[in-house]
Scaffold this motif. Structure first.
Motif, short mmCIF file in Angstrom:
data_model
loop_
_atom_site.label_atom_id
_atom_site.label_comp_id
_atom_site.label_asym_id
_atom_site.label_seq_id
_atom_site.Cartn_x
_atom_site.Cartn_y
_atom_site.Cartn_z
N ILE A 189 35.90 -31.35 13.55
CA ILE A 189 35.33 -32.11 14.67
C ILE A 189 34.95 -33.52 14.23
CG2 ILE A 189 33.39 -32.27 16.29
CD1 ILE A 189 33.39 -29.20 16.40
N ASN A 190 34.35 -33.64 13.05
CA ASN A 190 33.98 -34.96 12.56
C ASN A 190 35.21 -35.80 12.24
OD1 ASN A 190 31.10 -35.16 12.63
ND2 ASN A 190 31.02 -33.58 11.05
N ALA A 191 36.24 -35.18 11.71
CA ALA A 191 37.48 -35.92 11.43
C ALA A 191 38.08 -36.46 12.73
CB ALA A 191 38.48 -35.00 10.71
N GLN A 192 38.04 -35.65 13.78
CA GLN A 192 38.53 -36.11 15.08
C GLN A 192 37.63 -37.21 15.64
OE1 GLN A 192 38.49 -32.36 17.14
NE2 GLN A 192 40.51 -31.74 16.38
N ARG A 193 36.32 -37.04 15.47
CA ARG A 193 35.36 -38.03 15.98
C ARG A 193 35.55 -39.39 15.34
NH1 ARG A 193 29.55 -39.00 14.81
NH2 ARG A 193 29.66 -37.49 13.11
N PHE A 194 35.88 -39.40 14.05
CA PHE A 194 36.07 -40.65 13.33
C PHE A 194 37.51 -41.17 13.41
CE2 PHE A 194 32.49 -38.90 10.57
CZ PHE A 194 31.52 -39.62 11.25
N GLY A 195 38.39 -40.43 14.10
CA GLY A 195 39.77 -40.86 14.24
C GLY A 195 40.55 -40.82 12.95
N LEU A 196 40.26 -39.84 12.09
CA LEU A 196 40.90 -39.75 10.78
C LEU A 196 42.21 -38.98 10.86
CD1 LEU A 196 37.73 -38.96 8.64
CD2 LEU A 196 38.80 -41.18 9.06
N SER A 197 43.10 -39.31 9.96
CA SER A 197 44.41 -38.66 9.94
C SER A 197 44.42 -37.55 8.88
CB SER A 197 45.50 -39.70 9.63
OG SER A 197 46.78 -39.09 9.66
N THR A 198 43.72 -36.49 9.17
CA THR A 198 43.68 -35.34 8.27
C THR A 198 44.38 -34.16 8.95
OG1 THR A 198 41.55 -34.62 9.18
CG2 THR A 198 41.49 -36.06 7.24
N PRO A 199 44.87 -33.21 8.18
CA PRO A 199 45.49 -32.03 8.79
C PRO A 199 44.54 -31.29 9.73
CG PRO A 199 46.08 -32.14 6.47
CD PRO A 199 45.05 -33.22 6.70
N CYS A 200 43.24 -31.22 9.37
CA CYS A 200 42.31 -30.48 10.21
C CYS A 200 42.08 -31.17 11.55
CB CYS A 200 40.98 -30.25 9.49
SG CYS A 200 39.96 -31.73 9.28
N ALA A 201 42.24 -32.50 11.58
CA ALA A 201 42.10 -33.22 12.85
C ALA A 201 43.22 -32.86 13.81
CB ALA A 201 42.09 -34.73 12.59
N LYS A 202 44.35 -32.43 13.24
CA LYS A 202 45.50 -32.07 14.07
C LYS A 202 45.55 -30.57 14.39
CE LYS A 202 48.30 -35.80 12.06
NZ LYS A 202 47.27 -36.36 11.17
N THR A 203 45.06 -29.73 13.45
CA THR A 203 45.16 -28.28 13.64
C THR A 203 43.86 -27.64 14.11
OG1 THR A 203 44.52 -27.76 11.36
CG2 THR A 203 46.87 -28.17 11.79
N GLY A 204 42.71 -28.32 13.86
CA GLY A 204 41.42 -27.76 14.25
C GLY A 204 40.80 -26.87 13.21
N SER A 205 41.45 -26.68 12.07
CA SER A 205 40.86 -25.85 11.01
C SER A 205 41.22 -26.44 9.65
CB SER A 205 41.34 -24.40 11.09
OG SER A 205 42.74 -24.32 10.88
N CYS A 206 40.45 -26.05 8.64
CA CYS A 206 40.62 -26.61 7.30
C CYS A 206 41.97 -26.20 6.71
CB CYS A 206 39.49 -26.14 6.39
SG CYS A 206 39.61 -26.75 4.71
N MET A 207 42.67 -27.18 6.14
CA MET A 207 43.94 -26.92 5.47
C MET A 207 43.81 -27.15 3.96
SD MET A 207 45.66 -26.09 8.15
CE MET A 207 47.37 -26.05 7.60
N ASN A 208 42.56 -27.27 3.49
CA ASN A 208 42.28 -27.51 2.07
C ASN A 208 43.07 -28.71 1.56
OD1 ASN A 208 40.84 -26.86 -0.26
ND2 ASN A 208 42.54 -25.69 -1.12
N CYS A 209 43.05 -29.78 2.33
CA CYS A 209 43.92 -30.93 2.05
C CYS A 209 43.37 -31.84 0.96
CB CYS A 209 44.13 -31.74 3.34
SG CYS A 209 42.73 -32.81 3.76
N LYS A 210 44.25 -32.71 0.49
CA LYS A 210 43.88 -33.81 -0.40
C LYS A 210 44.29 -35.13 0.24
CE LYS A 210 44.49 -30.89 -4.47
NZ LYS A 210 45.32 -30.64 -5.68
N SER A 211 44.14 -35.17 1.54
CA SER A 211 44.48 -36.37 2.30
C SER A 211 43.57 -37.52 1.89
CB SER A 211 44.32 -36.08 3.79
OG SER A 211 44.27 -37.28 4.53
N PRO A 212 44.09 -38.76 1.87
CA PRO A 212 43.23 -39.92 1.59
C PRO A 212 42.07 -40.05 2.56
CG PRO A 212 45.56 -40.54 1.47
CD PRO A 212 45.51 -39.15 2.03
N ASP A 213 42.22 -39.47 3.74
CA ASP A 213 41.18 -39.54 4.76
C ASP A 213 40.19 -38.38 4.70
OD1 ASP A 213 41.81 -41.91 5.94
OD2 ASP A 213 42.82 -41.07 7.68
N THR A 214 40.39 -37.45 3.79
CA THR A 214 39.54 -36.26 3.80
C THR A 214 38.05 -36.59 3.74
OG1 THR A 214 39.07 -34.14 2.73
CG2 THR A 214 39.69 -35.96 1.28
N ILE A 215 37.26 -35.87 4.48
CA ILE A 215 35.81 -36.03 4.41
C ILE A 215 35.18 -34.87 3.62
CG2 ILE A 215 35.57 -37.41 6.49
CD1 ILE A 215 34.83 -34.91 8.02
#
Length: 209
Positions: A156-182
Motif C-alpha cells: 500500500i505504501n509503495a502504491q501511495r508513493f508511486g514506486l515501481s516495485t513488484p508489490c505495487a503491481k501485484t499487491g503482495s511482497c515478492m521479496n524484491c531487490k528493486s531500487p525502489d524497495t521500501i
C-alpha cells in the motif's frame, strides 16, 4: 466497525497493554480518535520539539495538525528545504511521532523502512517516541506481524508513493531487490531499555495501512 468487534478490541487492548508494560513500554487505550488525540497531547508538553516519521495514523486522529497549530517546535521534514538536516534533527527531538507497520498482542513492535530515518529514530535518539496504533495492526505473533508489514503495509505504501516495485503491481511482497524497495531495514522492538521512552496509544479504530 461492528459494536461487538469494538467490545472485543477493548478487552484485547488490556492484554496488549500488559505485554507492553512487560517490555518496559507504556500502553494506553483510546476508544475513539478523539480520545487518542486527547491522550497524545497530554503526553507532549508544550514547548517540546516534535517531529515524525511517515505516520498516517497520527494524521488521521488530527495529531499532526494539532501539533503544527499548537505551542510546539514542529520539525516538518516535508516542508523543509534541507530534508536531510530535518531528518537528522529528529534524533535530538523531545518527541518523535510514529505508528507501526504491525505489532504483536504481547507488545512487540514491527517496522520496515526504506530510508531508515524512521526506524533509526525509533531505535535511538528522540527522548520520547509516541506511537498511534489502530487495533487493525495487531497480530498474534512476530511471524504474523512480519507478514502483515510486508504483504499489507509495504504494498500500500509503495502504491501511495508511486514506486515501481513488484508489490505495487501485484499487491503482495515478492521479496524484491528493486531500487525502489521500501523494505530495506526491518526493526523489531521487543524491549525498551529506557523506561518512559516508548508510549503506545491503541485506538479502537482502523488506522493507517
Amino acid at each position: 466497525m461492528h459494536e461487538m468487534a469494538k467490545k472485543r478490541n477493548e478487552l484485547w487492548a488490556q492484554t496488549i497493554i500488559k505485554g507492553l508494560e512487560s517490555r518496559n513500554m507504556t500502553g494506553y487505550y483510546a476508544a475513539t480518535k478523539e480520545e487518542a488525540l486527547k491522550k497524545a497531547l497530554e503526553l507532549i508538553p508544550e514547548g517540546s520539539s516534535v517531529t515524525m516519521g511517515g505516520a498516517m495514523s497520527a494524521h488521521e486522529i488530527g495529531l499532526v495538525e494539532a501539533v503544527k497549530k499548537g505551542k510546539y517546535n514542529f520539525i516538518d521534514r516535508d516542508a523543509a528545504e534541507d530534508k536531510r538536516a530535518a531528518m537528522l534533527a529528529a534524533y535530538d527531538a523531545d518527541v518523535f511521532l510514529s505508528s507501526v507497520n504491525a505489532m504483536t498482542q504481547d507488545g512487540v513492535l514491527v517496522n520496515i523502512d526504506g530510508n531508515a530515518n524512521r526506524v533509526s529514530a525509533i531505535a535511538q535518539g528522540p527522548k520520547k517516541v509516541l506511537f498511534i496504533v489502530g487495533m487493525n495492526k495487531v497480530c498474534d505473533d512476530v511471524d504474523g506481524a512480519m507478514k502483515r508489514a510486508r504483504n499489507v503495509a509495504a504494498p500500500i505504501n509503495a502504491q501511495r508513493f508511486g514506486l515501481s516495485t513488484p508489490c505495487a503491481k501485484t499487491g503482495s511482497c515478492m521479496n524484491c531487490k528493486s531500487p525502489d524497495t521500501i523494505c530495506c531495514q526491518f526493526l523489531i522492538t521487543r524491549f525498551s531499555r529506557h523506561k518512559d521512552r516508548i508510549h503506545v496509544i491503541l485506538v479502537n479504530d482502523e488506522l493507517g495501512f
